[in-house]
Every structure is written in C-alpha cells, then in structure tokens.
Design a protein around this motif. Structure first.
Motif, mmCIF file in Angstrom:
data_model
loop_
_atom_site.group_PDB
_atom_site.id
_atom_site.type_symbol
_atom_site.label_atom_id
_atom_site.label_comp_id
_atom_site.label_asym_id
_atom_site.label_seq_id
_atom_site.Cartn_x
_atom_site.Cartn_y
_atom_site.Cartn_z
ATOM 1 N N LEU A 173 -14.589 -12.117 43.098
ATOM 2 C CA LEU A 173 -15.440 -11.409 41.825
ATOM 3 C C LEU A 173 -14.662 -10.287 41.563
ATOM 4 C CD1 LEU A 173 -19.034 -11.667 43.241
ATOM 5 C CD2 LEU A 173 -17.940 -13.149 41.482
ATOM 6 N N SER A 174 -14.585 -9.788 40.318
ATOM 7 C CA SER A 174 -14.229 -8.544 39.944
ATOM 8 C C SER A 174 -14.755 -7.328 40.736
ATOM 9 C CB SER A 174 -14.269 -8.266 38.365
ATOM 10 O OG SER A 174 -13.543 -9.387 37.865
ATOM 11 N N VAL A 175 -14.071 -6.444 41.064
ATOM 12 C CA VAL A 175 -14.561 -5.193 41.509
ATOM 13 C C VAL A 175 -15.111 -4.185 40.750
ATOM 14 C CG1 VAL A 175 -13.959 -3.275 43.335
ATOM 15 C CG2 VAL A 175 -12.915 -5.423 43.467
ATOM 16 N N PRO A 176 -16.501 -3.864 40.775
ATOM 17 C CA PRO A 176 -16.853 -2.905 39.867
ATOM 18 C C PRO A 176 -16.350 -1.615 39.965
ATOM 19 C CG PRO A 176 -18.655 -4.018 40.962
ATOM 20 C CD PRO A 176 -17.531 -4.236 41.815
ATOM 21 N N ASP A 177 -16.006 -0.919 38.593
ATOM 22 C CA ASP A 177 -15.698 0.376 38.523
ATOM 23 C C ASP A 177 -16.668 1.483 38.679
ATOM 24 O OD1 ASP A 177 -14.257 2.581 38.289
ATOM 25 O OD2 ASP A 177 -13.991 2.369 36.073
ATOM 26 N N ALA A 178 -17.454 1.527 39.960
ATOM 27 C CA ALA A 178 -18.503 2.192 40.026
ATOM 28 C C ALA A 178 -18.407 3.237 41.078
ATOM 29 C CB ALA A 178 -19.733 1.280 40.362
ATOM 30 N N ASN A 179 -19.148 4.401 41.022
ATOM 31 C CA ASN A 179 -19.316 5.387 41.959
ATOM 32 C C ASN A 179 -20.854 5.493 42.547
ATOM 33 O OD1 ASN A 179 -16.853 6.849 41.771
ATOM 34 N ND2 ASN A 179 -17.564 7.981 39.986
ATOM 35 N N ILE A 180 -20.795 4.930 43.877
ATOM 36 C CA ILE A 180 -21.761 4.718 44.612
ATOM 37 C C ILE A 180 -22.025 5.791 45.712
ATOM 38 C CG2 ILE A 180 -23.286 3.036 45.692
ATOM 39 C CD1 ILE A 180 -21.786 0.869 44.318
ATOM 40 N N ARG A 181 -23.217 6.339 45.780
ATOM 41 C CA ARG A 181 -23.398 7.335 47.007
ATOM 42 C C ARG A 181 -24.268 6.643 48.014
ATOM 43 N NH1 ARG A 181 -22.371 12.513 49.250
ATOM 44 N NH2 ARG A 181 -23.975 13.455 49.928
ATOM 45 N N VAL A 182 -23.643 6.800 49.203
ATOM 46 C CA VAL A 182 -24.515 6.196 50.379
ATOM 47 C C VAL A 182 -24.907 7.206 51.211
ATOM 48 C CG1 VAL A 182 -24.302 4.690 52.415
ATOM 49 C CG2 VAL A 182 -23.085 3.955 50.264
ATOM 50 N N GLU A 183 -26.186 7.289 51.373
ATOM 51 C CA GLU A 183 -26.923 8.375 52.549
ATOM 52 C C GLU A 183 -27.668 7.757 53.341
ATOM 53 O OE1 GLU A 183 -29.028 11.068 50.136
ATOM 54 O OE2 GLU A 183 -27.169 11.704 48.733
ATOM 55 N N LEU A 184 -27.393 7.915 54.471
ATOM 56 C CA LEU A 184 -27.891 7.158 55.633
ATOM 57 C C LEU A 184 -28.483 8.257 56.710
ATOM 58 C CD1 LEU A 184 -25.456 4.526 56.430
ATOM 59 C CD2 LEU A 184 -27.357 4.298 54.835
ATOM 60 N N SER A 185 -29.913 7.803 57.327
ATOM 61 C CA SER A 185 -30.313 8.837 58.260
ATOM 62 C C SER A 185 -29.656 8.326 59.662
ATOM 63 C CB SER A 185 -32.029 8.652 58.225
ATOM 64 O OG SER A 185 -32.439 8.912 57.065
ATOM 65 N N ALA A 186 -29.098 8.994 60.384
ATOM 66 C CA ALA A 186 -28.532 9.213 61.579
ATOM 67 C C ALA A 186 -29.597 8.637 62.542
ATOM 68 C CB ALA A 186 -27.526 9.982 61.983
ATOM 69 N N PRO A 187 -29.063 8.046 63.757
ATOM 70 C CA PRO A 187 -30.040 7.634 64.682
ATOM 71 C C PRO A 187 -30.663 8.754 65.615
ATOM 72 C CG PRO A 187 -28.074 6.268 65.045
ATOM 73 C CD PRO A 187 -27.744 7.313 63.709
ATOM 74 N N ASP A 188 -29.910 9.997 65.429
ATOM 75 C CA ASP A 188 -30.813 10.918 66.123
ATOM 76 C C ASP A 188 -32.060 11.690 65.708
ATOM 77 O OD1 ASP A 188 -29.831 12.350 64.070
ATOM 78 O OD2 ASP A 188 -28.173 13.370 65.201
ATOM 79 N N GLY A 189 -32.196 11.093 64.351
ATOM 80 C CA GLY A 189 -33.550 11.475 63.764
ATOM 81 C C GLY A 189 -33.411 12.583 62.971
ATOM 82 N N PHE A 190 -32.306 13.543 62.930
ATOM 83 C CA PHE A 190 -32.339 14.784 62.387
ATOM 84 C C PHE A 190 -31.086 14.860 61.349
ATOM 85 C CE2 PHE A 190 -30.996 15.986 66.280
ATOM 86 C CZ PHE A 190 -29.718 16.574 66.160
ATOM 87 N N SER A 191 -30.044 14.336 61.646
ATOM 88 C CA SER A 191 -28.499 14.379 60.794
ATOM 89 C C SER A 191 -28.667 13.116 59.986
ATOM 90 C CB SER A 191 -27.621 14.360 61.690
ATOM 91 O OG SER A 191 -27.332 13.313 62.733
ATOM 92 N N SER A 192 -27.390 13.285 58.856
ATOM 93 C CA SER A 192 -27.416 12.029 58.304
ATOM 94 C C SER A 192 -26.010 11.940 58.087
ATOM 95 C CB SER A 192 -28.061 12.426 56.857
ATOM 96 O OG SER A 192 -27.469 13.548 56.241
ATOM 97 N N TRP A 193 -25.534 10.867 57.521
ATOM 98 C CA TRP A 193 -23.964 10.553 57.088
ATOM 99 C C TRP A 193 -23.978 10.107 55.656
ATOM 100 C CZ3 TRP A 193 -24.523 6.204 61.576
ATOM 101 C CH2 TRP A 193 -24.636 6.845 62.690
ATOM 102 N N SER A 194 -22.934 10.512 54.925
ATOM 103 C CA SER A 194 -22.836 10.105 53.675
ATOM 104 C C SER A 194 -21.619 9.930 53.280
ATOM 105 C CB SER A 194 -23.521 11.280 52.688
ATOM 106 O OG SER A 194 -22.801 12.552 53.077
ATOM 107 N N TRP A 195 -21.338 8.885 51.921
ATOM 108 C CA TRP A 195 -20.098 8.808 51.341
ATOM 109 C C TRP A 195 -20.484 8.711 49.908
ATOM 110 C CZ3 TRP A 195 -22.130 6.458 55.864
ATOM 111 C CH2 TRP A 195 -21.379 6.535 56.927
#
Length: 260
Positions: A173-195
């Motif tokens: 498949l063609s790779v979409p030309d898209a900006n996607i934000r990923v925001e995840l709640s980390a396992p420690d319950g208070f911090s987060s990871w993002s890309w």
C-alpha cells in the motif's frame, strides 16, 4: 538496553518454569503456534542475533543460503520438537545470556547484518526486546497470566510508531502523507510518552500497553479503549505491524482480549 532485555526475559521465565509437559503443546493465540513454538522461536533468534554480532560473515552466509525465509521461520518450532519443555527453557536462557554477553562487549557503534538492511546494535537489541515482549504475551495469554506493564513498553511503542510506513509497505500500500500524534499513558500511572507534532490533524491516544498490543498484532484495535482520530490513523491501527517480514494475520475482534 541489555538490562531491559534481561528483565523482559525474566518476566516470562516464571510462567515457563511452572508448566507441565503437556502444557508446552498448548495452542497460543497466534494461529499455528503452540507454547513450544513460541519459546523455540525466541531462543533461535537470540542465537542468530548473537551470531550476527560475533560472526557477521557466518550469519550472512546462513542468510544468503536461504531460499524461503518464511519457511525457515515456520520450521523452527518443528525442528526443535526433540527438546522437551525444560530443555527448551534452558536453551532460551543460555542463548539469551550469550547474546547479552556478546552485546555488552561489542562496540556500541557496531552495525550488524540482518535479514533486511544492516541494523545498529541498539536497534537490534530493541527488536529483541519487542519480540520477547510480544511472544511472551502470547504465552501469558495462553494460561491467563497477567504480566504487569513496565517502562520497557517504551521500546515496543517507539518501534510501533517508527514502523508506520512499514505497516503499509509490507502490504503493498502507498504510505499516507500524514502527520499523526501518538500520546500514550505510561505504566507508572502519571507520566506519558508521545511522538509526532502536537498540532497534528490525526492522533492515537490511550494506554501504552493497549497500543503495544495493537502494533504487535496481539490485540485488535476494536478490543481497546484507544481513541483514534483521522482516516489515516484509523487505517494504520487496523494494519499496524511493529515487525518486519510478511503481513501478519493479526487478531480478530474479541478473539483474544489480553488482560489489562
């Protein structure tokens, strides 16, 4: 990285140590794979990774001699059925320990050959952590065991994000030309990871473990509470694949819902 790999293996071993002989032939949620197949796969690829670090010419010779990589992978479990469960566990312990020893003394700048393009040592170890977590999850789900999520999931999530393009390309498949934000709640319950950019038009937001389950195809997106916004993000989450090779078959909705 070496310590995280050690600890990820250590999270799976207690499950294996308590298995009866017959348990090793129990089918896992991965179609066509029983418990013995899962652990044999981990042991064998730890061996190959060590070989690629210590003897890259020997590894390249083995790789270049293969006519069908998928058939080779599929044959690992069958080819090691002569080992019982205890011997398979011991094999994996040994191979993983030797891999970690080899990685510890290797130059950090080392690039190692693999079945695709050469990889940095750090990337190869990260890939081993991801695969150990994913196959370990299959074993845990088989027996209804809950493993506590840890900060090591950051490795899995990061690879899942970086594999965005691969998820499409591996399916032609063609790779979409898209900006996607990923925001995840980390396992420690208070911090987060993002890309991804904060002002992205599309996003995937939610629990880190659920995201990792989806990108390793251990859970269907419909069986999670992840909030996915945007057409391209939706497409990605239905085919996300944090591993190389042929397109994975994934999981059907509600077929296997790992414990939170």
């Amino acid at each position: 990285m070496v310590i995280d790999l050690r600890d990820e293996v250590a999270s799976v071993l207690p499950i294996l140590d308590g298995l009866a002989r017959a348990d090793w032939q129990t089918p896992t949620p991965a179609v066509g794979w029983n418990v013995h197949d899962q652990v044999s796969h981990l042991a064998h690829f730890d061996h190959l990774t060590r070989l690629s670090i210590q003897s890259p010419v020997e590894f390249a010779s083995l790789r270049d001699g293969l006519t069908d990589l998928q058939a080779y992978i599929d044959g690992i479990g069958r080819g090691n059925q002569w080992r019982d469960g205890e011997a398979t566990t011991a094999w994996w312990r040994s191979e993983n320990r030797e891999l970690r020893d080899a990685a510890t003394v290797a130059e950090p700048s080392t690039r190692v050959p693999w079945f695709g393009p050469p990889m940095s040592l750090a990337s190869k170890l990260t890939a081993r952590i991801v695969e150990t977590w994913a196959h370990g999850q299959d074993v845990a789900d088989t027996f209804g065991v809950t493993r506590e999520p840890t900060a090591r999931l950051a490795h899995v999530a990061r690879i899942g994000v970086l594999a965005f393009a691969n998820s499409f390309r591996t399916r032609g498949l063609s790779v979409p030309d898209a900006n996607i934000r990923v925001e995840l709640s980390a396992p420690d319950g208070f911090s987060s990871w993002s890309w991804g950019p904060e002002d992205a038009d599309e996003s995937v937001v939610g629990d880190a473990k659920e995201f990792c389950l989806v990108v390793t195809q251990r859970c269907h997106i419909a069986d999670t509470a992840l909030v996915v916004r945007g057409q391209n993000a939706q497409r990605w989450m239905t085919i996300a694949q944090a591993f190389a090779g042929q397109p994975g078959v994934g999981r059907s909705p509600n077929k296997t819902v790992p414990k939170a």
